[in-house]
Design a protein around this motif. Structure first.
Motif, PDB file in Angstrom:
ATOM      1  N   TYR A  68       2.245  16.439   1.558  1.00  0.00           N
ATOM      2  CA  TYR A  68       2.898  16.984   2.748  1.00  0.00           C
ATOM      3  C   TYR A  68       4.123  16.133   3.098  1.00  0.00           C
ATOM      4  O   TYR A  68       5.239  16.626   3.154  1.00  0.00           O
ATOM      5  CB  TYR A  68       1.904  17.014   3.911  1.00  0.00           C
ATOM      6  N   LYS A  69       3.902  14.829   3.283  1.00  0.00           N
ATOM      7  CA  LYS A  69       5.008  13.922   3.607  1.00  0.00           C
ATOM      8  C   LYS A  69       4.685  12.505   3.154  1.00  0.00           C
ATOM      9  O   LYS A  69       3.517  12.120   3.051  1.00  0.00           O
ATOM     10  CB  LYS A  69       5.269  13.880   5.117  1.00  0.00           C
ATOM     11  N   VAL A  70       5.736  11.738   2.918  1.00  0.00           N
ATOM     12  CA  VAL A  70       5.615  10.294   2.735  1.00  0.00           C
ATOM     13  C   VAL A  70       5.845   9.651   4.097  1.00  0.00           C
ATOM     14  O   VAL A  70       6.763  10.034   4.828  1.00  0.00           O
ATOM     15  CB  VAL A  70       6.660   9.767   1.724  1.00  0.00           C
ATOM     16  N   VAL A  71       5.001   8.687   4.445  1.00  0.00           N
ATOM     17  CA  VAL A  71       5.212   7.899   5.660  1.00  0.00           C
ATOM     18  C   VAL A  71       5.956   6.633   5.223  1.00  0.00           C
ATOM     19  O   VAL A  71       5.366   5.721   4.651  1.00  0.00           O
ATOM     20  CB  VAL A  71       3.879   7.531   6.343  1.00  0.00           C
ATOM     21  N   PRO A  72       7.280   6.554   5.451  1.00  0.00           N
ATOM     22  CA  PRO A  72       8.103   5.501   4.851  1.00  0.00           C
ATOM     23  C   PRO A  72       8.100   4.175   5.615  1.00  0.00           C
ATOM     24  O   PRO A  72       9.143   3.659   6.023  1.00  0.00           O
ATOM     25  CB  PRO A  72       9.493   6.138   4.840  1.00  0.00           C
ATOM     26  N   SER A  73       6.914   3.611   5.797  1.00  0.00           N
ATOM     27  CA  SER A  73       6.811   2.342   6.516  1.00  0.00           C
ATOM     28  C   SER A  73       7.578   1.231   5.807  1.00  0.00           C
ATOM     29  O   SER A  73       8.195   0.382   6.453  1.00  0.00           O
ATOM     30  CB  SER A  73       5.341   1.938   6.659  1.00  0.00           C
ATOM     31  N   GLY A  74       7.533   1.226   4.477  1.00  0.00           N
ATOM     32  CA  GLY A  74       8.247   0.198   3.719  1.00  0.00           C
ATOM     33  C   GLY A  74       9.742   0.261   3.951  1.00  0.00           C
ATOM     34  O   GLY A  74      10.415  -0.774   4.085  1.00  0.00           O
ATOM     35  N   THR A  75      10.285   1.459   4.010  1.00  0.00           N
ATOM     36  CA  THR A  75      11.715   1.615   4.271  1.00  0.00           C
ATOM     37  C   THR A  75      12.045   1.202   5.697  1.00  0.00           C
ATOM     38  O   THR A  75      13.074   0.564   5.945  1.00  0.00           O
ATOM     39  CB  THR A  75      12.157   3.064   4.010  1.00  0.00           C
ATOM     40  N   ALA A  76      11.178   1.527   6.646  1.00  0.00           N
ATOM     41  CA  ALA A  76      11.408   1.124   8.040  1.00  0.00           C
ATOM     42  C   ALA A  76      11.447  -0.394   8.167  1.00  0.00           C
ATOM     43  O   ALA A  76      12.318  -0.950   8.859  1.00  0.00           O
ATOM     44  CB  ALA A  76      10.325   1.710   8.939  1.00  0.00           C
ATOM     45  N   ILE A  77      10.524  -1.078   7.498  1.00  0.00           N
ATOM     46  CA  ILE A  77      10.522  -2.545   7.535  1.00  0.00           C
ATOM     47  C   ILE A  77      11.801  -3.090   6.904  1.00  0.00           C
ATOM     48  O   ILE A  77      12.437  -4.014   7.426  1.00  0.00           O
ATOM     49  CB  ILE A  77       9.278  -3.103   6.813  1.00  0.00           C
ATOM     50  N   GLN A  78      12.209  -2.495   5.784  1.00  0.00           N
ATOM     51  CA  GLN A  78      13.427  -2.959   5.117  1.00  0.00           C
ATOM     52  C   GLN A  78      14.653  -2.690   5.994  1.00  0.00           C
ATOM     53  O   GLN A  78      15.581  -3.504   6.034  1.00  0.00           O
ATOM     54  CB  GLN A  78      13.563  -2.281   3.746  1.00  0.00           C
ATOM     55  N   ASN A  79      14.667  -1.562   6.703  1.00  0.00           N
ATOM     56  CA  ASN A  79      15.740  -1.301   7.663  1.00  0.00           C
ATOM     57  C   ASN A  79      15.777  -2.395   8.717  1.00  0.00           C
ATOM     58  O   ASN A  79      16.841  -2.927   9.054  1.00  0.00           O
ATOM     59  CB  ASN A  79      15.528   0.054   8.359  1.00  0.00           C
ATOM     60  N   GLY A  80      14.607  -2.724   9.257  1.00  0.00           N
ATOM     61  CA  GLY A  80      14.530  -3.759  10.289  1.00  0.00           C
ATOM     62  C   GLY A  80      15.005  -5.108   9.812  1.00  0.00           C
ATOM     63  O   GLY A  80      15.558  -5.895  10.588  1.00  0.00           O
ATOM     64  N   ARG A  81      14.824  -5.372   8.538  1.00  0.00           N
ATOM     65  CA  ARG A  81      15.272  -6.655   7.981  1.00  0.00           C
ATOM     66  C   ARG A  81      16.791  -6.783   7.929  1.00  0.00           C
ATOM     67  O   ARG A  81      17.304  -7.875   7.699  1.00  0.00           O
ATOM     68  CB  ARG A  81      14.672  -6.843   6.582  1.00  0.00           C
ATOM     69  N   THR A  82      17.506  -5.683   8.131  1.00  0.00           N
ATOM     70  CA  THR A  82      18.976  -5.755   8.149  1.00  0.00           C
ATOM     71  C   THR A  82      19.494  -6.166   9.526  1.00  0.00           C
ATOM     72  O   THR A  82      20.700  -6.263   9.724  1.00  0.00           O
ATOM     73  CB  THR A  82      19.619  -4.400   7.772  1.00  0.00           C
ATOM     74  N   THR A  83      18.598  -6.402  10.484  1.00  0.00           N
ATOM     75  CA  THR A  83      18.990  -6.740  11.843  1.00  0.00           C
ATOM     76  C   THR A  83      18.934  -8.247  12.063  1.00  0.00           C
ATOM     77  O   THR A  83      18.580  -9.012  11.157  1.00  0.00           O
ATOM     78  CB  THR A  83      18.051  -6.065  12.860  1.00  0.00           C
ATOM     79  N   TYR A  84      19.205  -8.660  13.283  1.00  0.00           N
ATOM     80  CA  TYR A  84      19.142 -10.078  13.629  1.00  0.00           C
ATOM     81  C   TYR A  84      17.728 -10.644  13.486  1.00  0.00           C
ATOM     82  O   TYR A  84      17.546 -11.860  13.400  1.00  0.00           O
ATOM     83  CB  TYR A  84      19.659 -10.324  15.054  1.00  0.00           C
ATOM     84  N   LEU A  85      16.703  -9.775  13.431  1.00  0.00           N
ATOM     85  CA  LEU A  85      15.341 -10.258  13.233  1.00  0.00           C
ATOM     86  C   LEU A  85      15.128 -10.793  11.821  1.00  0.00           C
ATOM     87  O   LEU A  85      14.219 -11.590  11.584  1.00  0.00           O
ATOM     88  CB  LEU A  85      14.338  -9.134  13.517  1.00  0.00           C
ATOM     89  N   GLY A  86      15.970 -10.352  10.891  1.00  0.00           N
ATOM     90  CA  GLY A  86      15.904 -10.878   9.524  1.00  0.00           C
ATOM     91  C   GLY A  86      14.584 -10.599   8.835  1.00  0.00           C
ATOM     92  O   GLY A  86      13.944  -9.563   9.054  1.00  0.00           O
ATOM     93  N   ASP A  87      14.155 -11.541   8.029  1.00  0.00           N
ATOM     94  CA  ASP A  87      12.980 -11.361   7.178  1.00  0.00           C
ATOM     95  C   ASP A  87      11.717 -11.853   7.872  1.00  0.00           C
ATOM     96  O   ASP A  87      10.944 -12.625   7.312  1.00  0.00           O
ATOM     97  CB  ASP A  87      13.204 -12.089   5.854  1.00  0.00           C
ATOM     98  N   ASN A  88      11.512 -11.417   9.104  1.00  0.00           N
ATOM     99  CA  ASN A  88      10.382 -11.891   9.900  1.00  0.00           C
ATOM    100  C   ASN A  88       9.435 -10.764  10.301  1.00  0.00           C
ATOM    101  O   ASN A  88       8.905 -10.767  11.411  1.00  0.00           O
ATOM    102  CB  ASN A  88      10.897 -12.604  11.152  1.00  0.00           C
ATOM    103  N   PHE A  89       9.211  -9.826   9.423  1.00  0.00           N
ATOM    104  CA  PHE A  89       8.336  -8.699   9.743  1.00  0.00           C
ATOM    105  C   PHE A  89       6.912  -8.896   9.236  1.00  0.00           C
ATOM    106  O   PHE A  89       6.060  -8.035   9.444  1.00  0.00           O
ATOM    107  CB  PHE A  89       8.933  -7.395   9.206  1.00  0.00           C
ATOM    108  N   THR A  90       6.655 -10.011   8.546  1.00  0.00           N
ATOM    109  CA  THR A  90       5.295 -10.316   8.104  1.00  0.00           C
ATOM    110  C   THR A  90       4.856 -11.627   8.736  1.00  0.00           C
ATOM    111  O   THR A  90       5.676 -12.422   9.181  1.00  0.00           O
ATOM    112  CB  THR A  90       5.216 -10.443   6.571  1.00  0.00           C
TER     113      THR A  90
END
Length: 201
Positions: free
Chosen positions: A76-98
């Protein structure tokens, strides 16, 4: 570990689908595929060796697999959580999603993934007023935008230009509780573990 390995998914996912379809034959069931995220660049887990310790390579392989899931099951659909995290890593938050290099951070990492699920299913994340106590208003907005961009473009990173610098010089919290070492869930606490970028200072 194996979410970027097509051979593993190709072997196991059809078996899982067939089991569900056989044991729960409901015609209205729709199948979603949860796309996971790449490890942090400084992750120390040995599993990262499978991707040559390269975050971009891991993300690209995860995307390559998730693009092909429809070849294996009626998707039906892909839930693109991995892409969302990678998008977030392009922000000032950087590589701090884990929180330790591979499991999502208990604050904005998990909220970003949850926002992605919500946006995939309901398409109106902007109308959600819920805000976890441990996140600032700006972090909630960032997570929602990362999720929305991922749902719109699930197989490529979108740079989030509106979040290159933190817009406020203060944190909008009544109180701050910081967890510097425990890997257990502590509601309302911000967890900063040694593998998070900048948290070892």
């Amino acid at each position: 570990v194996t979410s970027g390995n097509w051979a593993t998914i190709e072997e196991s996912l059809p078996q899982l689908y067939e089991y569900v379809a056989e044991n729960y034959p409901i015609s209205t069931v729709k199948y979603l595929y949860h796309q996971t995220w790449a490890y942090a660049q400084n992750s120390t887990t040995g599993n990262f060796d499978k991707y040559d310790r390269d975050q971009n390579k891991m993300f690209e392989q995860i995307v390559s697999v998730s693009e092909r899931i429809g070849d294996l099951i009626p998707l039906y659909k892909v839930v693109p959580s991995g892409t969302a995290i990678q998008n977030g890593r392009t922000t000032y938050l950087g590589d701090n999603f884990t929180r330790e290099g591979y499991h999502l951070d208990l604050a904005f990492g998990r909220y970003t993934a949850a926002s992605t699920w919500y946006q995939t299913l309901f398409s109106d994340i902007d109308n959600v007023n819920y805000k976890p106590n441990h996140l600032s208003i700006e972090q909630v907005s960032l997570a929602k935008e990362a999720a929305d961009l991922a749902v719109r473009n699930p197989f490529a990173v979108t740079k989030m230009n509106n979040y290159q610098i933190q817009k406020t010089n203060y944190i909008e919290f009544e109180q701050v509780k910081v967890n510097l070492g425990s890997d257990i869930i502590i509601p309302g606490w911000l967890s900063l573990l040694f593998e998070q970028e900048g948290s070892g200072r």
